[in-house]
Design an enzyme around this catalytic site. Sequence first.
Site, PDB file in Angstrom:
ATOM      1  N   GLY A 214       5.107   2.765   1.600  1.00  0.00           N
ATOM      2  CA  GLY A 214       6.155   3.550   1.173  1.00  0.00           C
ATOM      3  C   GLY A 214       6.421   4.149   1.265  1.00  0.00           C
ATOM      4  O   GLY A 214       7.433   4.529   1.749  1.00  0.00           O
ATOM      5  N   ASP A 215       5.247   5.025   2.268  1.00  0.00           N
ATOM      6  CA  ASP A 215       6.218   6.736   3.460  1.00  0.00           C
ATOM      7  C   ASP A 215       6.552   6.166   4.638  1.00  0.00           C
ATOM      8  O   ASP A 215       7.699   6.437   5.339  1.00  0.00           O
ATOM      9  CB  ASP A 215       4.240   6.718   3.935  1.00  0.00           C
ATOM     10  CG  ASP A 215       3.144   7.523   2.619  1.00  0.00           C
ATOM     11  OD1 ASP A 215       4.354   8.057   1.493  1.00  0.00           O
ATOM     12  OD2 ASP A 215       2.116   7.696   2.958  1.00  0.00           O
TER      13      ASP A 215
ATOM     14  N   SER B 272       0.495  -0.711   0.087  1.00  0.00           N
ATOM     15  CA  SER B 272       0.187  -0.378   0.397  1.00  0.00           C
ATOM     16  C   SER B 272       0.946   1.293  -0.281  1.00  0.00           C
ATOM     17  O   SER B 272       2.289   1.060   0.234  1.00  0.00           O
ATOM     18  CB  SER B 272      -0.795  -0.060   0.781  1.00  0.00           C
ATOM     19  OG  SER B 272       0.150   0.673   2.384  1.00  0.00           O
ATOM     20  N   LYS B 273       0.141   2.272  -0.219  1.00  0.00           N
ATOM     21  CA  LYS B 273       0.616   4.049  -0.455  1.00  0.00           C
ATOM     22  C   LYS B 273       1.124   3.663   1.078  1.00  0.00           C
ATOM     23  O   LYS B 273       2.864   4.584   1.094  1.00  0.00           O
ATOM     24  CB  LYS B 273      -0.013   4.488  -0.685  1.00  0.00           C
ATOM     25  CG  LYS B 273       1.030   6.102  -0.558  1.00  0.00           C
ATOM     26  CD  LYS B 273      -0.258   7.014  -1.715  1.00  0.00           C
ATOM     27  CE  LYS B 273       0.104   8.756  -1.505  1.00  0.00           C
ATOM     28  NZ  LYS B 273       1.726   9.156  -0.666  1.00  0.00           N
ATOM     29  N   ARG B 274       0.594   3.352   2.099  1.00  0.00           N
ATOM     30  CA  ARG B 274       1.675   4.223   3.261  1.00  0.00           C
ATOM     31  C   ARG B 274       2.762   3.088   3.997  1.00  0.00           C
ATOM     32  O   ARG B 274       3.682   3.602   4.552  1.00  0.00           O
ATOM     33  CB  ARG B 274       0.717   3.046   4.765  1.00  0.00           C
ATOM     34  CG  ARG B 274       0.521   4.048   5.291  1.00  0.00           C
ATOM     35  CD  ARG B 274      -1.517   4.052   6.135  1.00  0.00           C
ATOM     36  NE  ARG B 274      -2.063   3.213   5.255  1.00  0.00           N
ATOM     37  CZ  ARG B 274      -3.049   2.424   5.734  1.00  0.00           C
ATOM     38  NH1 ARG B 274      -2.584   1.683   6.110  1.00  0.00           N
ATOM     39  NH2 ARG B 274      -3.991   2.670   4.249  1.00  0.00           N
TER      40      ARG B 274
END
Length: 510
Positions: free
Chosen positions: A265-266, A261-263
């Site tokens: 990556g963050d 998920s994008k999270r």
Amino acid sequence: MERKVRVRFAPSPTGPLHIGGVRTALYNYLFARQHGGDMILRIEDTDSNRFVPGAEDYINEALAWLGIGIDEGVREGGKYGPYKQSERRDIYRAHVKKLLDAGKAYIAFDTPEELEKARAEMPNFQYDASTRMAMRNSLSMPEEEVEKLIAEGTPYVVRFLINPGRDVEVNDLIRGKVTINSNILDDKVLYKSADDLPTYHLANIVDDHLMEISHVIRGEEWLPSAPLHVLLYEAFGWADTAPAFVHLPLLLKPDGKGKLSKRDGDRLGFPVFPLEWHDPKSGEISSGYREKGYLPQAVINFLALLGWNPGDDTELMNMEELIAKFSLDHCSKAGARFAFEKGKWFNHEYLMQMPGKELLKLFKPVMEANGINPADFPDDYLTRAIDMVKGRANFVNDLWEQGLFFFKAPEAYAEKDIKKRWKADTPAIMEELTEVLKQLPDFSSAAAEPVVLGWITDHGHHMGNVMNAFRLAVVGECKGPHMFDITELIGRDETIARLQRAIAAIQPAE
Ligand code: GLU
């Protein structure tokens, strides 16, 4: 006769293209090119609520950057257009009518509140053979009433009539045959009168058929829709020419369980989008591979191996090699862990392979951003400097950190190196070294090295201390490529000037 390979990448412009979507596009592209087929880009913008301005341009730009070529699409044109679903309303309307006329779909008037109520009253409510007669639709209501409601402009949807008790077979080229019973399917909405638009399911089937798609290659998240799609092809009488299904494995978190998920990556510091994305609504900026300094070839190579392997342990493959080697037989069913560190390794490898001229083009803007005018140096000087440090760089930006001493003399000297290497007698030895350098008949690396090393030994100096002090004076810290390669490139005058400056500036450690 073998059917012509025609594949499509069919993103919905609801935001930036996710890296998983890029992998789907890539596999479609590799498959198409390998078979001399066509690669189609279809924009699936039928969900008007989720439309995001800029998303379509973003998709085009990302694919172009990565070198994923499109044969037919909104920009490219083609004889199966339009390639944007919102421009195909007439086609969908006609196909909805076909299903209605054949009794394979029906009209339903249930409002969102009524559906909500049905769900609240019945656990696991599903709009299907067991419930539809209790709902408000053209099967349960008298014809006149249905006609009256339509004439009055009452919003309605068209639902697909699923017959219960059927085994539906989905043949997936990666997963094999999957059979599911139609009892678990609901009467999916195919069309909404409110916005005169079809849903994904109808538009997708109609377009894949009309565009003569041979293989539907898409993410695993679409696998649950496949039985419904099989039934839709059948309902239209297109079962014989239905495309083959290929559902690609999920991309998994780099650590732990579940979908990337994008999270993630963050949290772990890597981009999940090919290009930087500026959210038009929130203003939020999400990082992209391009802006982070990744080379498109590295991203392609990295993604190609997330779910596929060439059958041996070859890792480095450019686009041409990938096209030659790609095969669905070597695609895996199991999810692929998104090992982003490996992406850095690929970038390093492609950086190393890149011809000096190309690399120079990418490096000049980095110099400028750091306040150095590349025009102050001959291209040959820059290329040689880059060649010396690129082995330590994963990204073009790293070349700056690794090689800045080639472009400006040190303004400060590393404390820990001073402590270790710059003793009370160092300035005097550095003065002697200056004299040795002045007298060298040939300042090239090969010629200077034996003379300087010989002088150190002959005078009983400590090799490590002298060479490291020399390096500290020239580089600013005790790191970098071979010392005499550095001095050859920056030249005698600059080397001596740096030694003199260090002698004046550095306070010897106790
Ligand atoms: N529009 C769908 C998406 O956004 C396409 C799925 C498919 O390829 O069928 O991914």
